[in-house]
Design a protein around this motif. Structure first.
Motif, PDB file in Angstrom:
ATOM      1  N   ASP B  24      41.127  42.410  41.308  1.00  0.00           N
ATOM      2  CA  ASP B  24      41.012  42.214  39.993  1.00  0.00           C
ATOM      3  C   ASP B  24      41.253  43.737  39.551  1.00  0.00           C
ATOM      4  N   SER B  25      41.908  43.836  38.196  1.00  0.00           N
ATOM      5  CA  SER B  25      42.137  44.942  37.385  1.00  0.00           C
ATOM      6  C   SER B  25      41.705  44.983  36.066  1.00  0.00           C
ATOM      7  N   LYS B  26      41.258  45.949  35.629  1.00  0.00           N
ATOM      8  CA  LYS B  26      40.626  46.074  34.301  1.00  0.00           C
ATOM      9  C   LYS B  26      41.079  47.559  33.800  1.00  0.00           C
ATOM     10  N   TRP B  27      41.284  47.351  32.233  1.00  0.00           N
ATOM     11  CA  TRP B  27      41.582  48.837  31.426  1.00  0.00           C
ATOM     12  C   TRP B  27      40.354  49.529  31.338  1.00  0.00           C
ATOM     13  N   LEU B 320      44.539  39.493  34.940  1.00  0.00           N
ATOM     14  CA  LEU B 320      45.090  39.977  33.925  1.00  0.00           C
ATOM     15  C   LEU B 320      44.098  40.425  32.774  1.00  0.00           C
ATOM     16  N   ASP B 321      44.529  41.431  32.314  1.00  0.00           N
ATOM     17  CA  ASP B 321      43.774  42.156  31.409  1.00  0.00           C
ATOM     18  C   ASP B 321      44.574  42.712  30.315  1.00  0.00           C
ATOM     19  N   TRP B 322      44.273  42.378  29.028  1.00  0.00           N
ATOM     20  CA  TRP B 322      44.883  43.186  28.048  1.00  0.00           C
ATOM     21  C   TRP B 322      44.464  44.551  27.796  1.00  0.00           C
ATOM     22  N   CYS B 330      49.451  45.081  29.013  1.00  0.00           N
ATOM     23  CA  CYS B 330      48.594  44.368  29.736  1.00  0.00           C
ATOM     24  C   CYS B 330      48.734  44.732  31.241  1.00  0.00           C
ATOM     25  N   VAL B 331      47.775  44.796  31.958  1.00  0.00           N
ATOM     26  CA  VAL B 331      47.803  45.042  33.365  1.00  0.00           C
ATOM     27  C   VAL B 331      47.681  43.736  34.234  1.00  0.00           C
TER      28      VAL B 331
END
Lengths: 416, 350
Positions: B24-27, B320-322, B330-331
């Motif tokens: 997982d990846s988050k801003w 996916l994270d905007w 997005c990442v």
């Protein structure tokens, strides 16, 4: 036999020969002229003219004009010299034949060479066009790449600018906070000197709106509650995929069929209804009868099911339970043992069933006062599931009974 | 929108190869940093914080934990604190302060098995009401936690005793437009989608979409329910119009089979709730209308318009994270142990 043409006429200049052949009402289109450098054939059926040149001509540059009832051939000479005669001297058949053959061969070679050069030229052209196309596409691709790179540059620049702005804002916030705390301190010290008035917050928080929420009190946590849910039933532990559904249904159908058909050779069953031939249905019936307390009927149902399919361990297990209730303890022991045999190999899936089998056999043994064997079975059951309270307590009781410390009772509690 | 130069372009801006599996990846809100969560090959969990700087990312901090971390969210923290809530392979829910990551701010053993999915609401200045975190797990339960209450979930959606349990693969909050109302939507591996209403503590709607549900998301958490996108195995996804609930037919939906295989994630653009990206095609939903069906209202989901697509990797893109701050940034992270930062251009013309 073609008719030889003899009434042709010819004139010559130092460099060329002009040959006139009357066509005798032949169709100009049907006139076939075949020439090499030493032989000429003009053929308009049924007439044929053959000329064996005394010297060589250049057939590539020679021209034939056919029309108006005559064929006029302008033949260029290879060497610019006046010829003594048009045709060669003697007409030895062999020589003539060899000349003809040579002529045909030469014509073939020439046409082969021609087609080869044409093919090569075509290939050259194809290569050229291909290279051109590739260059054009390369150019297009580069354009797109450039566009993308530009976008990236722009986005990076914007991101950097935004970051810088954030930093500056953060610094400003810090500075303002410091100033405000300073002010508040001063004000506090000031007001504490005067009468204690309410220090209404002159510090207006001009921060982002979200901060206002900090001042508003958050609602209390909800009261804990549980919602019970049910899932759409699914036999397989894997996730549901539409494309696999037909395969899964087929597998299930095959399983069901297999369980039905293992012993259809029992002829006495011909008068049974469809339902009663299905061991699963019979098992369900038996279970219901057991629950209502009608143990004899349950045993009948299980008997019939076992006749149909000897390999379902659950039937033996349930029949064992019925026998225990009916106090047919030896039969109960037999059935539990058979169930255990069918439940080999010992895997996690049938752990439940195996434990039940052990417990029931243990119960039967204890009823028969064979406590040592009963304890063995209970221990085996505990090995499968060490945390089952009832089994634990029963095993304890048996142990104590064996050691003689418990005089009365106790068939251990019947936990089916 | 017809000429190719007018369509939004998806550009891969940065590609970073990692040496662990990233789930997982988050801003991190209000910053140009993001967190990647996953597990090392040695079986320990890891969180890495990267900062985007001038066309590259560089590692700011690496935090290693005992158990692999499956999912995380910033949804339930305030903008000042920016604590991340994570679920790990052991069923624990932790909330970490990334500045001081040694001890979690909040921690509870949420489930008996791996926490598959997590979502938070009430923080970040979005929406009203208490901050809450919902987790869904392989043990078939969905639990809602309040960081102020220790050990006990605020709500627990569990199967009736004796029922077989299905894995819960995804959860999402929605309908949080005031202090009291909240809805949780959960998707399971047998194709069930269930919508729970936390105000009445009841099941509001359920549907089976015939394929395991990989991801559900409302278009906005903090408004009255408008749209719900549910993606599933076999490349399908459904868009439900949640504004009108027909008593028997439920919510109207439109569905599309747009990918050849599992659609792992869907995320709506924070700046425009009609645009969402499924990994990794970009979709645009145009216009949701409501029709009246006799005397009962029935919604009509609108039409879907594929704006752009791009293939980034041979491996599935799992998360996916905007970025909530910069439109179009997005990442995403994929199972090829790489995290990529993408830029989507021309979104303001959509």
């Amino acid at each position: 036999m073609p008719l030889l043409v003899k009434d042709y006429s010819w004139t010559q200049t130092p460099s060329s020969i002009c040959l006139t052949i009357p066509l005798k009402r032949a169709n100009p289109r049907k006139v076939d002229v075949f020439a090499t450098d030493e032989y000429l054939k003009v053929h308009f059926p049924p007439f044929l003219l053959e000329v064996f040149f005394s010297e060589a001509i250049d057939d590539d540059t020679s021209v034939a004009k056919i029309g108006n009832g005559v064929a006029v051939l302008t033949l260029r000479k290879k060497e610019d010299r006046m010829w003594e005669q048009l045709t060669i001297d003697d007409a030895d058949k062999e020589i003539l034949k060899s000349i003809r053959e040579r002529a045909v061969l030469k014509a073939q070679e020439k046409s082969a060479a021609d087609s080869k050069t044409r093919a090569e030229k075509k290939q050259e052209e194809n290569k050229y066009t291909l290279e051109k196309m590739m260059k054009i596409e390369e150019g297009q691709r580069n354009n797109i790449e450039k566009l993308k790179a530009d976008e990236r540059e722009r986005a990076t620049a914007e991101l950097e600018a935004w970051k810088l702005q954030q930093k500056r804002e953060a610094e400003k916030e810090e500075a303002r906070k410091n100033r405000q705390t300073q002010e508040q301190k001063i004000q506090l010290s000031y007001t504490s000197q005067l009468s204690p008035t309410k220090n209404t917050g002159t510090a207006k928080y001009q921060r982002k709106d979200c901060d206002k929420k900090n001042l508003a009190p958050l609602p209390a946590p909800r009261a804990p509650c549980t919602i019970k849910i049910q899932f759409t039933p699914r036999v397989f532990p894997t996730a549901l995929r539409e494309s696999r559904v037909p395969e899964e249904e087929e597998w299930l159908k095959k399983q069901a069929d297999a369980r039905r058909q293992t012993s259809t050779d029992v002829s006495a069953l011909n008068d049974l209804k469809e339902d009663e031939r299905n061991p699963d249905w019979l098992k369900e019936k038996g279970n219901k009868l057991f629950v209502t307390g009608n143990y004899l009927a349950a045993v009948n149902a299980y008997n019939l099911a076992i006749q149909l399919n000897r390999k379902i361990p659950a039937l033996y297990l349930n029949r064992a339970a019925c026998h225990i209730k009916l106090k047919n303890l030896h039969k109960a022991i037999e059935d539990s043992s058979q169930a255990l045999d069918l439940l080999l190999p010992a895997v996690a899936d049938n752990a439940d069933a195996r434990m039940k089998a052990y417990v029931r056999r243990g119960t039967a043994f204890c009823e028969l006062e064979l406590y040592a064997e009963g304890l063995q079975d209970y221990d085996a059951a505990l090995k499968i599931d060490p945390y089952n309270q009832t089994v634990l307590s029963d095993a304890e009781k048996i142990r104590q009974f064996i050691q003689g410390s418990m005089p009365d009772h106790l068939a251990p509690e019947k936990n089916m | 929108m017809s000429t190719p130069s007018e369509k939004p372009q998806i550009i891969s801006h940065i590609h970073k190869s990692l040496n662990y599996t990233v789930f997982d990846s988050k801003w991190i809100p209000c910053s140009a940093k993001f967190v990647c969560m996953g597990n090392f090959a040695r079986g320990t969990g890891v969180m890495q914080i990267y900062e985007v700087e001038r066309g590259e990312v560089h590692l700011v901090k690496e935090i290693e934990k005992a158990k692999p971390i499956k999912c995380g969210t910033f949804g339930a923290t305030s903008l000042q604190q920016r604590h991340i809530a994570t679920g790990d392979f052991d069923g624990n829910l932790h909330i970490w302060n990334l500045e001081v990551p040694d001890v979690p701010v909040y921690s509870v053993k949420a489930h008996k098995e791996i926490v598959n999915c997590i979502d938070g609401v009430g923080g970040l200045g979005i929406g009203d009401g208490a901050p809450e975190i919902v987790t869904g797990s392989r043990d078939g339960t969905v639990k809602v936690w309040d960081p102020r209450q220790k050990d006990l979930p605020v709500a627990n959606m569990e199967p009736v005793e004796g029922e077989a349990r299905r894995d819960c693969w995804t959860v999402a909050f929605g309908h949080a437009f005031n202090d009291q109302d909240r809805c949780v939507c959960a998707g399971y591996d047998n194709g069930d989608i269930k919508l729970f209403d936390l105000r009445n503590m009841s099941l509001r709607w359920e549907k089976n979409i015939k394929n395991g549900v990989c991801c559900v998301e409302f278009d906005r958490k903090d408004i009255s329910m408008n749209k719900l996108v549910a993606t599933s195995l076999e490349g399908n996804f459904h868009v439900f119009d949640m504004r009108t609930q027909h008593p028997t037919k439920g919510f109207a939906s439109v569905s599309e089979k747009a990918h050849k295989s599992t659609v792992w994630q869907v995320r709506h653009l924070p700046q425009n709730r009609d645009v969402f990206m499924t990994t990794v095609h970009l979709f645009f939903l145009y216009g949701c209308r409501c029709e009246t069906d006799g005397d009962v209202d029935m919604g009509v989901a609108g039409t879907l318009n594929l704006l752009q697509n791009i293939t980034l990797s041979t491996q599935p893109i799992a998360s996916l994270d905007w970025s909530p701050d910069k439109q179009g940034l997005c990442v995403c992270s994929a199972f090829d142990q790489a995290v990529r930062v993408l830029i989507v251009t021309k979104l303001n013309r959509v």
